[in-house]
Design a protein around this motif. Sequence first.
Motif, PDB file in Angstrom:
ATOM      1  N   SER A 125      26.950  -2.733  28.585  1.00 34.85           N
ATOM      2  CA  SER A 125      25.638  -2.488  27.988  1.00 34.85           C
ATOM      3  C   SER A 125      25.240  -1.012  28.045  1.00 34.85           C
ATOM      4  O   SER A 125      24.663  -0.476  27.089  1.00 34.85           O
ATOM      5  N   VAL A 126      25.572  -0.341  29.128  1.00 34.72           N
ATOM      6  CA  VAL A 126      25.239   1.083  29.247  1.00 34.72           C
ATOM      7  C   VAL A 126      26.021   1.898  28.217  1.00 34.72           C
ATOM      8  O   VAL A 126      25.462   2.780  27.549  1.00 34.72           O
ATOM      9  N   CYS A 128      27.182   0.803  25.421  1.00 34.88           N
ATOM     10  CA  CYS A 128      26.648   0.450  24.106  1.00 34.88           C
ATOM     11  C   CYS A 128      25.392   1.252  23.792  1.00 34.88           C
ATOM     12  O   CYS A 128      25.258   1.828  22.709  1.00 34.88           O
ATOM     13  N   MET A 129      24.477   1.314  24.750  1.00 33.12           N
ATOM     14  CA  MET A 129      23.218   2.020  24.551  1.00 33.12           C
ATOM     15  C   MET A 129      23.406   3.534  24.473  1.00 33.12           C
ATOM     16  O   MET A 129      22.537   4.247  23.975  1.00 33.12           O
ATOM     17  N   THR A 130      24.536   4.011  24.958  1.00 32.75           N
ATOM     18  CA  THR A 130      24.797   5.451  24.963  1.00 32.75           C
ATOM     19  C   THR A 130      25.666   5.892  23.792  1.00 32.75           C
ATOM     20  O   THR A 130      25.329   6.841  23.067  1.00 32.75           O
ATOM     21  N   SER A 167      23.675   4.359  12.310  1.00 29.03           N
ATOM     22  CA  SER A 167      23.932   3.560  13.513  1.00 29.03           C
ATOM     23  C   SER A 167      24.919   2.433  13.237  1.00 29.03           C
ATOM     24  O   SER A 167      25.705   2.061  14.119  1.00 29.03           O
ATOM     25  N   TRP A 189      22.413  -6.148  22.516  1.00 25.55           N
ATOM     26  CA  TRP A 189      22.556  -4.727  22.820  1.00 25.55           C
ATOM     27  C   TRP A 189      22.795  -3.841  21.595  1.00 25.55           C
ATOM     28  O   TRP A 189      22.323  -2.701  21.559  1.00 25.55           O
ATOM     29  N   TYR A 190      23.504  -4.352  20.627  1.00 29.01           N
ATOM     30  CA  TYR A 190      23.736  -3.534  19.433  1.00 29.01           C
ATOM     31  C   TYR A 190      22.424  -3.182  18.722  1.00 29.01           C
ATOM     32  O   TYR A 190      22.183  -2.022  18.398  1.00 29.01           O
ATOM     33  N   LEU A 192      19.451  -3.035  19.991  1.00 30.06           N
ATOM     34  CA  LEU A 192      18.677  -2.136  20.849  1.00 30.06           C
ATOM     35  C   LEU A 192      19.176  -0.697  20.716  1.00 30.06           C
ATOM     36  O   LEU A 192      18.374   0.241  20.596  1.00 30.06           O
ATOM     37  N   ALA A 193      20.492  -0.523  20.737  1.00 35.03           N
ATOM     38  CA  ALA A 193      21.061   0.815  20.597  1.00 35.03           C
ATOM     39  C   ALA A 193      20.784   1.381  19.207  1.00 35.03           C
ATOM     40  O   ALA A 193      20.440   2.567  19.054  1.00 35.03           O
ATOM     41  N   ILE A 196      17.239   2.891  18.431  1.00 33.99           N
ATOM     42  CA  ILE A 196      17.005   4.280  18.850  1.00 33.99           C
ATOM     43  C   ILE A 196      17.292   5.222  17.685  1.00 33.99           C
ATOM     44  O   ILE A 196      16.528   6.160  17.408  1.00 33.99           O
TER      45      ILE A 196
END
Length: 211
Positions: A125-126, A128-130, A167, A189-190, A192-193, A196
């Motif tokens: 998850s980290v 993915c978000m990064t 994205s 998670w996708y 959410l990322a 951004i």
Amino acid sequence: MKTDQLIKALAADNAPRRSFLRAFVYTTASAVAFDAIIFFAAIGPRPDIAVAAETWRFLFKFVVTLSLAVPATTLAYRLTAPAMWGLGRLGILVVPLFLLLAATAFELDLVPSSLWMVRLIGSNSVNCMTLIPLLALAPLTCFLVLLRDGAPRDSGLTGAVAGLAASAIAATFYALNCFDDSPLFVITWYPLAMSIVVAAGYLGGRCFLTW
């Protein structure tokens, strides 16, 4: 000078020096190529990609990301010209969402409830978000720079759609590296990322695409 001669002279002066569509295609291709270079040079695909490619969960990630990347990119182009505004069908963007919801429901039926949270949280998850926002930076920048040559009616919306396209392109590359293939992970998670990048695109559009 007669009126018709004046009109022809003004039209000649205002004739585009290059095809905006051609420039958009080149920009999109360049952004994808740049992302590919960065991904394969610095990140790379997962070691077991050959085995993963035989599973439906891994392949389905690309069904979702590509079914979003293509229409979002096309829509970003159409939103840059008032004449094409009527062709900008935002509804097409819900297609990958419906596909993902269907896959998630199927996953919930296949997997015991005791594993639902395990699949949802995953192990990346980290990353993915990064990585998705980082990989989207180049495509989004390219889109915003080019779209300034257009005339969007809604600069914020156009920027947000450009962010969505960027994205989705980034998520397609990231999916090659991500070990979490469950639709439960992807649907959590996708987005959410990607949100951004969409937010950054909206702000970028408001700042740079307003005319």
